[in-house]
Design a protein around this motif. Structure first.
Motif: not given
Length: 301
Positions: A9-18, A24-30
């Motif tokens: 998720f952190e890697q995906w969020l970094t791509q989104i921000n770029q 900001a965000g959070n995973p909702l499930a495993d």
């Protein structure tokens, strides 16, 4: 206890921000899934987002540090997505379109598999077509409308045309706004009486959000309408009455947690806002914010 970090998720969020701007965000499930494909067809800036089990949001903090000269025009390809902005909450499905203003706080939720294209529309372009008007955001433009279908087709044709010139891509953007303009105008011309009735209902909900009696049947009785009409009123805006009530309670809970003292019990906060079962409160809170109430309190501090 240190919260577990979902590295994917952190890697995906970094791509989104770029690519898409600050979120900001959070995973909702495993079982989180997140992919991002970008395409820059001359003047067309596109991102294809495939995800499941995630939430993204923009607060004033994220907006302050980024570029807000855009509207995100979301073309839903498959699955569902839920978006919130300006006290509106909408669920869009395959073929639907919705707009989000990058200059104002918003939230996006993907509980199920979802695939969508986000097209950046310049604010100046939309303002040319909607002078002195507030553009309706987080509203569902349904897939059965001809102009919405044509917009999807134009987007796909533009994405697949690698030979498109700069001037042609700008013309495609202009055409996109022209296609959506009558649909957006139609949304703006919602009958005043109907809109006033909806605002009366949501105000009644907020005023009685702590009450156990706050159910669709009670709301219908208090506002002099049938339960069926109440459901239809919310469905027209892409909402479900019970889900709206639950989400409003959770929003108030989140605000209370951010301002609660160290010794204030989280179960008590949930109870104060209508959650009589602690386990249900914790589960519902995590579904909405991606964190348990305890994790949310630690993060907010």
């Amino acid at each position: 206890m240190t919260p577990v970090v979902n590295r994917d998720f952190e890697q995906w969020l970094t791509q989104i921000n770029q690519v898409c701007g600050n979120f900001a965000g959070n995973p909702l499930a495993d079982d989180f899934v997140g992919e991002l494909e970008t395409s820059y067809a001359k003047g067309l800036k596109l991102s294809t987002v495939t995800t499941r089990g995630a939430t993204l949001f923009r607060t004033s903090q994220e907006i302050k540090g980024g570029d807000d000269a855009w509207f995100y025009t979301v073309f839903q390809l498959s699955g569902q997505a839920m978006m919130e902005q300006d006290a509106r909450q909408v669920v869009i499905g395959a073929g639907d379109i919705s707009l989000i203003d990058a200059s104002r706080p918003c939230s996006l939720y993907w509980e199920q598999d979802s695939r969508q294209i986000s097209l950046l529309l310049p604010r100046t372009l939309l303002e040319q077509h909607f002078p002195h008007q507030k553009i309706g955001c987080a509203e569902r433009l349904p897939s059965n409308l001809p102009m919405v279908q044509l917009s999807h087709s134009l987007l796909q044709e533009s994405m697949n045309n690698t030979a498109m010139s700069e001037s042609e891509s700008e013309a495609a953007l202009q055409a996109m706004v022209c296609l959506l303009r009558p649909v957006l105008h139609q949304r703006e011309s919602t009958p005043p009486r109907r809109e006033r009735q909806f605002q009366k209902v949501v105000t009644l909900i907020d005023d009685n959000i702590r009450e156990e009696t706050l159910r669709p049947e009670w709301i219908a009785g208090e506002t002099g309408m049938s339960v069926r009409s109440l459901y239809r009123m919310f469905a027209d805006k892409g909402l479900v009455v019970a889900q709206y009530i639950r989400n409003r309670r959770l929003d108030f809970c989140a605000e209370a947690i951010r301002h609660a003292g160290e010794d204030e019990k989280l179960a008590g906060i949930g109870f104060n806002w209508g959650f009589t079962d602690q386990s249900h409160f914790s589960t519902a809170f995590k579904q909405r914010f991606g964190l348990t109430p305890g994790e949310y309190r630690r993060k907010s501090r």
